[in-house]
Design a protein around this motif. Structure first.
Motif, PDB file in Angstrom:
ATOM      1  N   GLN A  52     -20.885  -9.679 -26.214  1.00  0.00           N
ATOM      2  CA  GLN A  52     -20.507  -8.369 -26.905  1.00  0.00           C
ATOM      3  C   GLN A  52     -21.212  -7.299 -26.647  1.00  0.00           C
ATOM      4  O   GLN A  52     -20.176  -6.584 -26.902  1.00  0.00           O
ATOM      5  CB  GLN A  52     -21.191  -9.053 -28.680  1.00  0.00           C
ATOM      6  CG  GLN A  52     -20.005 -10.517 -29.288  1.00  0.00           C
ATOM      7  CD  GLN A  52     -21.110 -10.563 -30.429  1.00  0.00           C
ATOM      8  OE1 GLN A  52     -22.002 -11.030 -30.674  1.00  0.00           O
ATOM      9  NE2 GLN A  52     -19.922 -10.825 -31.212  1.00  0.00           N
ATOM     10  N   LEU A  53     -21.599  -7.050 -26.639  1.00  0.00           N
ATOM     11  CA  LEU A  53     -23.106  -5.802 -26.216  1.00  0.00           C
ATOM     12  C   LEU A  53     -22.209  -5.499 -24.914  1.00  0.00           C
ATOM     13  O   LEU A  53     -22.708  -4.330 -25.099  1.00  0.00           O
ATOM     14  CB  LEU A  53     -24.682  -6.009 -26.233  1.00  0.00           C
ATOM     15  CG  LEU A  53     -25.006  -6.367 -28.201  1.00  0.00           C
ATOM     16  CD1 LEU A  53     -26.455  -6.595 -27.578  1.00  0.00           C
ATOM     17  CD2 LEU A  53     -25.146  -4.957 -28.679  1.00  0.00           C
ATOM     18  N   VAL A  54     -22.159  -6.034 -23.553  1.00  0.00           N
ATOM     19  CA  VAL A  54     -22.281  -5.995 -22.634  1.00  0.00           C
ATOM     20  C   VAL A  54     -20.057  -4.947 -22.632  1.00  0.00           C
ATOM     21  O   VAL A  54     -20.356  -4.287 -22.396  1.00  0.00           O
ATOM     22  CB  VAL A  54     -21.901  -6.898 -21.452  1.00  0.00           C
ATOM     23  CG1 VAL A  54     -21.160  -6.621 -20.331  1.00  0.00           C
ATOM     24  CG2 VAL A  54     -23.015  -7.521 -21.357  1.00  0.00           C
ATOM     25  N   ALA A  55     -19.910  -5.933 -23.864  1.00  0.00           N
ATOM     26  CA  ALA A  55     -18.248  -5.242 -23.676  1.00  0.00           C
ATOM     27  C   ALA A  55     -17.837  -4.340 -24.787  1.00  0.00           C
ATOM     28  O   ALA A  55     -17.127  -3.526 -24.312  1.00  0.00           O
ATOM     29  CB  ALA A  55     -17.882  -6.960 -25.042  1.00  0.00           C
ATOM     30  N   LEU A  56     -18.894  -3.937 -25.490  1.00  0.00           N
ATOM     31  CA  LEU A  56     -19.170  -2.879 -26.304  1.00  0.00           C
ATOM     32  C   LEU A  56     -19.779  -1.544 -25.449  1.00  0.00           C
ATOM     33  O   LEU A  56     -19.910  -0.560 -25.217  1.00  0.00           O
ATOM     34  CB  LEU A  56     -19.965  -3.517 -27.530  1.00  0.00           C
ATOM     35  CG  LEU A  56     -19.378  -4.110 -28.311  1.00  0.00           C
ATOM     36  CD1 LEU A  56     -20.261  -3.799 -29.754  1.00  0.00           C
ATOM     37  CD2 LEU A  56     -18.298  -2.648 -29.123  1.00  0.00           C
ATOM     38  N   GLY A  57     -20.434  -2.122 -23.877  1.00  0.00           N
ATOM     39  CA  GLY A  57     -20.934  -0.764 -22.866  1.00  0.00           C
ATOM     40  C   GLY A  57     -22.464  -0.793 -22.982  1.00  0.00           C
ATOM     41  O   GLY A  57     -22.621   0.448 -21.994  1.00  0.00           O
ATOM     42  N   TYR A  58     -22.661  -1.588 -23.546  1.00  0.00           N
ATOM     43  CA  TYR A  58     -24.400  -1.514 -23.105  1.00  0.00           C
ATOM     44  C   TYR A  58     -24.764  -2.014 -22.198  1.00  0.00           C
ATOM     45  O   TYR A  58     -24.252  -3.203 -21.538  1.00  0.00           O
ATOM     46  CB  TYR A  58     -24.852  -2.521 -24.596  1.00  0.00           C
ATOM     47  CG  TYR A  58     -24.977  -1.773 -25.857  1.00  0.00           C
ATOM     48  CD1 TYR A  58     -25.557  -0.703 -25.662  1.00  0.00           C
ATOM     49  CD2 TYR A  58     -24.439  -2.216 -26.496  1.00  0.00           C
ATOM     50  CE1 TYR A  58     -25.493  -0.424 -27.736  1.00  0.00           C
ATOM     51  CE2 TYR A  58     -23.789  -1.714 -28.086  1.00  0.00           C
ATOM     52  CZ  TYR A  58     -24.676  -0.658 -28.748  1.00  0.00           C
ATOM     53  OH  TYR A  58     -24.879  -0.169 -30.218  1.00  0.00           O
ATOM     54  N   SER A  59     -25.788  -1.346 -21.270  1.00  0.00           N
ATOM     55  CA  SER A  59     -26.560  -1.558 -20.086  1.00  0.00           C
ATOM     56  C   SER A  59     -27.707  -3.052 -20.634  1.00  0.00           C
ATOM     57  O   SER A  59     -27.620  -2.898 -22.006  1.00  0.00           O
ATOM     58  CB  SER A  59     -26.952  -0.239 -19.713  1.00  0.00           C
ATOM     59  OG  SER A  59     -28.565  -0.523 -20.574  1.00  0.00           O
ATOM     60  N   ASN A  60     -27.831  -3.140 -18.791  1.00  0.00           N
ATOM     61  CA  ASN A  60     -28.857  -4.649 -19.467  1.00  0.00           C
ATOM     62  C   ASN A  60     -30.428  -3.666 -19.915  1.00  0.00           C
ATOM     63  O   ASN A  60     -30.796  -4.838 -21.334  1.00  0.00           O
ATOM     64  CB  ASN A  60     -28.781  -5.737 -17.824  1.00  0.00           C
ATOM     65  CG  ASN A  60     -27.505  -5.779 -17.652  1.00  0.00           C
ATOM     66  OD1 ASN A  60     -26.602  -6.314 -18.182  1.00  0.00           O
ATOM     67  ND2 ASN A  60     -27.973  -6.769 -16.367  1.00  0.00           N
ATOM     68  N   LYS A  61     -30.651  -2.860 -19.818  1.00  0.00           N
ATOM     69  CA  LYS A  61     -31.753  -2.707 -20.138  1.00  0.00           C
ATOM     70  C   LYS A  61     -31.541  -2.468 -21.483  1.00  0.00           C
ATOM     71  O   LYS A  61     -32.287  -1.608 -22.150  1.00  0.00           O
ATOM     72  CB  LYS A  61     -31.574  -1.059 -19.384  1.00  0.00           C
ATOM     73  CG  LYS A  61     -33.166  -0.099 -20.270  1.00  0.00           C
ATOM     74  CD  LYS A  61     -33.684   0.525 -19.085  1.00  0.00           C
ATOM     75  CE  LYS A  61     -34.883   1.796 -19.212  1.00  0.00           C
ATOM     76  NZ  LYS A  61     -35.262   3.089 -18.741  1.00  0.00           N
ATOM     77  N   GLU A  62     -30.167  -1.814 -22.293  1.00  0.00           N
ATOM     78  CA  GLU A  62     -30.008  -0.992 -24.040  1.00  0.00           C
ATOM     79  C   GLU A  62     -30.115  -2.414 -24.506  1.00  0.00           C
ATOM     80  O   GLU A  62     -30.845  -2.227 -25.475  1.00  0.00           O
ATOM     81  CB  GLU A  62     -28.388   0.087 -23.752  1.00  0.00           C
ATOM     82  CG  GLU A  62     -29.364   1.070 -23.799  1.00  0.00           C
ATOM     83  CD  GLU A  62     -27.877   1.833 -23.029  1.00  0.00           C
ATOM     84  OE1 GLU A  62     -27.480   3.646 -23.130  1.00  0.00           O
ATOM     85  OE2 GLU A  62     -26.602   0.939 -22.757  1.00  0.00           O
ATOM     86  N   ILE A  63     -29.405  -3.896 -23.483  1.00  0.00           N
ATOM     87  CA  ILE A  63     -29.289  -5.231 -24.504  1.00  0.00           C
ATOM     88  C   ILE A  63     -31.034  -5.451 -24.756  1.00  0.00           C
ATOM     89  O   ILE A  63     -31.733  -5.886 -25.514  1.00  0.00           O
ATOM     90  CB  ILE A  63     -28.551  -5.452 -24.166  1.00  0.00           C
ATOM     91  CG1 ILE A  63     -27.009  -5.125 -24.123  1.00  0.00           C
ATOM     92  CG2 ILE A  63     -28.911  -6.531 -24.465  1.00  0.00           C
ATOM     93  CD1 ILE A  63     -25.981  -6.261 -23.095  1.00  0.00           C
TER      94      ILE A  63
END
Length: 107
Positions: A52-63
């Motif tokens: 879900q977070l990847v789909a929202l555009g978050y990077s791995n670091k942000e996640i």
């Protein structure tokens, strides 16, 4: 047989490729092009959150910061989820999340 010829592959017409019907070949190519989608029910809660977070555009670091997990752990969850879902790009992840209503849940 009038009007039918056998190709080198042994298929009776141009409607056959490597012994498979062209419709099957086209269907498979379409699924690959649009990101074949596995069963979302096979994902763990964490895998789903990461997707879900990847789909929202978050990077791995942000996640990793958001979920208080290491970047390596996020990469592992993402890889497992994309393997289970047969998704091979960020765009495919976004399409999958959108079509399953996952993006609306977070907004």
């Amino acid at each position: 047989m009038v009007g039918r010829s056998v190709r080198k592959s042994g298929c009776p017409s141009a409607e056959c490729v490597d012994g498979r019907d062209l419709v099957e070949v086209r269907d498979r190519a379409g699924r690959q092009r649009h990101g074949a989608q596995g069963d979302a029910g096979n994902l763990s809660e964490r895998e789903r959150s990461v997707i879900q977070l990847v789909a929202l555009g978050y990077s791995n670091k942000e996640i990793s910061s958001r979920l208080s997990l290491s970047i390596k752990t996020i990469e592992t969850y993402r890889t497992r989820a994309t393997d289970k879902l047969e998704l091979h790009s960020r765009a495919a992840i976004v399409r999958f999340a959108h079509s399953n209503g996952w993006l609306a849940e977070l907004q």
